[in-house]
Design a protein around this motif. Structure first.
Motif, short mmCIF file in Angstrom:
data_model
loop_
_atom_site.label_atom_id
_atom_site.label_comp_id
_atom_site.label_asym_id
_atom_site.label_seq_id
_atom_site.Cartn_x
_atom_site.Cartn_y
_atom_site.Cartn_z
N GLY A 1 -18.84 4.14 11.83
CA GLY A 1 -19.14 5.16 10.85
C GLY A 1 -18.07 6.22 10.70
O GLY A 1 -18.19 7.10 9.84
N GLU A 2 -17.02 6.17 11.50
CA GLU A 2 -15.96 7.18 11.43
C GLU A 2 -15.00 6.86 10.29
O GLU A 2 -14.60 5.71 10.08
CB GLU A 2 -15.20 7.22 12.75
N THR A 3 -14.62 7.89 9.52
CA THR A 3 -13.60 7.74 8.48
C THR A 3 -12.25 7.66 9.17
O THR A 3 -11.84 8.59 9.88
CB THR A 3 -13.63 8.91 7.49
N VAL A 4 -11.54 6.57 8.92
CA VAL A 4 -10.31 6.30 9.65
C VAL A 4 -9.07 6.53 8.78
O VAL A 4 -8.06 7.04 9.25
CB VAL A 4 -10.31 4.86 10.21
N VAL A 5 -9.17 6.15 7.51
CA VAL A 5 -8.02 6.29 6.61
C VAL A 5 -8.54 6.83 5.28
O VAL A 5 -9.54 6.35 4.76
CB VAL A 5 -7.31 4.94 6.36
N GLU A 6 -7.82 7.82 4.73
CA GLU A 6 -8.15 8.32 3.41
C GLU A 6 -6.90 8.91 2.78
O GLU A 6 -5.89 9.13 3.45
CB GLU A 6 -9.26 9.37 3.47
N GLY A 7 -6.96 9.16 1.47
CA GLY A 7 -5.84 9.79 0.79
C GLY A 7 -4.72 8.82 0.48
O GLY A 7 -4.93 7.63 0.24
N VAL A 8 -3.49 9.33 0.51
CA VAL A 8 -2.31 8.54 0.17
C VAL A 8 -1.89 7.70 1.37
O VAL A 8 -1.85 8.18 2.50
CB VAL A 8 -1.15 9.46 -0.27
N LEU A 9 -1.57 6.45 1.10
CA LEU A 9 -1.25 5.50 2.16
C LEU A 9 0.25 5.42 2.41
O LEU A 9 1.06 5.56 1.50
CB LEU A 9 -1.78 4.11 1.80
N SER A 10 0.60 5.15 3.64
CA SER A 10 1.97 4.87 4.04
C SER A 10 2.06 3.42 4.48
O SER A 10 1.05 2.82 4.89
CB SER A 10 2.36 5.78 5.21
N PRO A 11 3.25 2.80 4.43
CA PRO A 11 3.37 1.44 4.96
C PRO A 11 2.88 1.31 6.40
O PRO A 11 2.38 0.26 6.79
CB PRO A 11 4.88 1.16 4.84
N ARG A 12 3.00 2.38 7.18
CA ARG A 12 2.55 2.29 8.57
C ARG A 12 1.04 2.13 8.68
O ARG A 12 0.53 1.67 9.71
CB ARG A 12 3.00 3.52 9.36
N ASP A 13 0.30 2.51 7.63
CA ASP A 13 -1.15 2.35 7.66
C ASP A 13 -1.57 0.89 7.62
O ASP A 13 -2.72 0.56 7.94
CB ASP A 13 -1.80 3.09 6.49
N ALA A 14 -0.65 0.00 7.23
CA ALA A 14 -0.98 -1.43 7.19
C ALA A 14 -1.39 -1.93 8.57
O ALA A 14 -2.29 -2.77 8.70
CB ALA A 14 0.19 -2.24 6.63
N ALA A 15 -0.71 -1.45 9.62
CA ALA A 15 -1.05 -1.90 10.97
C ALA A 15 -2.48 -1.51 11.33
O ALA A 15 -3.24 -2.32 11.89
CB ALA A 15 -0.07 -1.29 11.97
N ILE B 1 0.80 -1.22 0.00
CA ILE B 1 0.00 0.00 0.00
C ILE B 1 0.84 1.27 0.00
O ILE B 1 0.32 2.35 -0.26
CB ILE B 1 -0.95 0.04 1.21
N GLY B 2 2.12 1.19 0.31
CA GLY B 2 2.94 2.38 0.45
C GLY B 2 2.91 3.25 -0.80
O GLY B 2 3.23 2.79 -1.90
N GLY B 3 2.52 4.52 -0.65
CA GLY B 3 2.47 5.45 -1.77
C GLY B 3 1.23 5.36 -2.62
O GLY B 3 1.04 6.18 -3.52
N ARG B 4 0.36 4.39 -2.36
CA ARG B 4 -0.86 4.26 -3.15
C ARG B 4 -1.96 5.15 -2.57
O ARG B 4 -2.00 5.42 -1.36
CB ARG B 4 -1.34 2.80 -3.18
#
Length: 397
Positions: free
Chosen positions: A140-154, A33-36
């Motif tokens: 219902g809360e938006t938790v992740v959006e936009g450009v992803l970092s490898p740390r978002d995998a956790a 997901i990094g950079g996507r």
């Protein structure tokens, strides 16, 4: 034409323009997901965590129960499902285990006062050593959006996601213009740098070669590249000289979003929406100007808008600016908390004395071996604290 002379406004317009590029979507595993860029925000379906859970090994209790309480003959582990709390009792619990419904605290094992099978008053406040249900995020809360970092995998894995929908990288063509470059008299010092930045920001960039300063030739090549790519980035031919045709040709192929920014180096930069779905950025041909325009104005389009964290340093010397109504990007070398403008006295490069010379700086790629850029609208004063941003931060995906 929207003539946006402010760097921040131009960057915002560029970032919004990315939505007109019809990028296809796919799904990727979390290790890729990094950079996507997410095709749609990740929204929590349920509160997370789903249950109150213990942060210590010890005894789960209800602080409102009368103490002492009897200790149940059972231990709750992280893989157990929640149980109901029995009033007047305590139950052994491991770190990460769900708290019984009705319990509201954990007495750490090392602090527990146990007499036989009875637990004495722990004198704890409610929710001590407990992570509450829904404390990470609400349903219902938006938790992740936009450009992803490898740390978002956790985080995504914690939310139960194994794959996420992302936009395909943009196909980017990088084209250098200019008679001297096309003839090999001068090297193309921009294309590989620009392509590398686009790749760092998660996109597929191709160095598309060079074209001379001939409007018909430029038009033919740009049309070909726009038909085959999502984004076209050019360098050179963006000023107002007799041989500066690039922006004019691009304008004939689409709509100018903005042309020119109040930033030096980098002022003769343009952003255009071409007929069809391609987007074009025309950068100045001088390498430092092209770099400054790329990290300040292209980056928001390719990776989304963000605020760059800056650092502080003490200015090593006075430095006047040549145009008070413009913002200036000044390469600085920082040593021991002191920032020296690169290109002036005290640096290894001799480009100017007491007044910043962005025209000279823009042609000298060696200044990009400095530590970062200080964006200034006022002169430097020796001894003042100034803000600067490291190059790795400016280039970060």
């Amino acid at each position: 034409m929207a003539d946006l002379r402010d760097r921040t406004a131009a960057a915002t317009a560029a970032a919004r323009l990315r939505d007109v590029v019809a990028a296809e979507t796919t799904t990727v595993a979390l290790d890729a997901i990094g950079g996507r860029r997410l095709a749609s925000p990740v929204v929590a379906a349920d509160p997370h965590p789903a249950h109150d859970y213990a942060t210590m090994d010890g005894f789960a209790v209800a602080t409102g129960d009368p103490f002492p309480v009897s200790i149940r003959d059972r231990t709750l582990g992280p893989d157990d499902t929640p149980t109901d709390h029995d009033s007047g009792t305590a139950i052994r619990i491991a770190t990460g285990a769900p708290l019984p419904r009705g319990a509201d605290a954990v007495v750490p094992r090392e602090d527990a006062r146990v007499d036989g099978d009875r637990l004495r008053d722990p004198s704890l406040d409610p929710w001590t050593h407990v992570v509450r249900r829904g404390s990470y995020c609400a349903a219902g809360e938006t938790v992740v959006e936009g450009v992803l970092s490898p740390r978002d995998a956790a985080l995504l894995r914690d939310l139960g996601r194994e794959r996420v929908p992302v936009h395909q990288p943009f196909a980017v063509a990088v084209l250098a213009t200019g008679d001297e470059v096309a003839a090999g008299v001068q090297p193309d010092r921009d294309s590989e740098m620009i392509a590398g930045l686009c790749r760092r920001w998660g996109h597929d960039a191709t160095v598309a070669g060079t074209v001379p300063d001939d409007p018909a030739t430029i038009r033919e090549r740009l049309t070909e590249l726009a038909d085959a790519h999502d984004v076209v980035v050019t360098s050179g031919g963006t000023s107002v000289g007799r041989l500066d045709h690039t922006v004019g040709v691009l304008a004939d192929l689409g709509t100018v979003v903005w042309r020119g920014v109040a930033l030096r180096p980098g002022r003769p930069t343009a952003c255009l929406h071409l007929d069809g779905e391609a987007v074009a950025f025309a950068l100045p041909g001088k390498p430092v100007a092209a770099y400054v325009a790329a990290v300040a104005l292209l980056a928001p389009f390719f990776r989304g808008e963000r605020t760059h964290p800056w650092r502080e340093a003490t200015a090593a010397r006075d430095l006047a600016l040549p145009e008070a109504d413009l913002e200036h990007a000044i390469p600085v070398a920082v040593d021991g908390g002191t920032a020296t403008p690169v290109g002036g006295p005290g640096s290894d490069i001799d480009l100017y004395d007491d007044r910043y010379r962005p025209g000279r700086v823009s042609s000298c790629p060696r200044v990009l071996r400095a530590d970062g850029l200080a964006f200034r609208t006022s002169p430097l004063v020796e001894g003042e604290r100034i803000e600067w941003t490291p190059f790795p931060t400016l280039e970060a995906p």
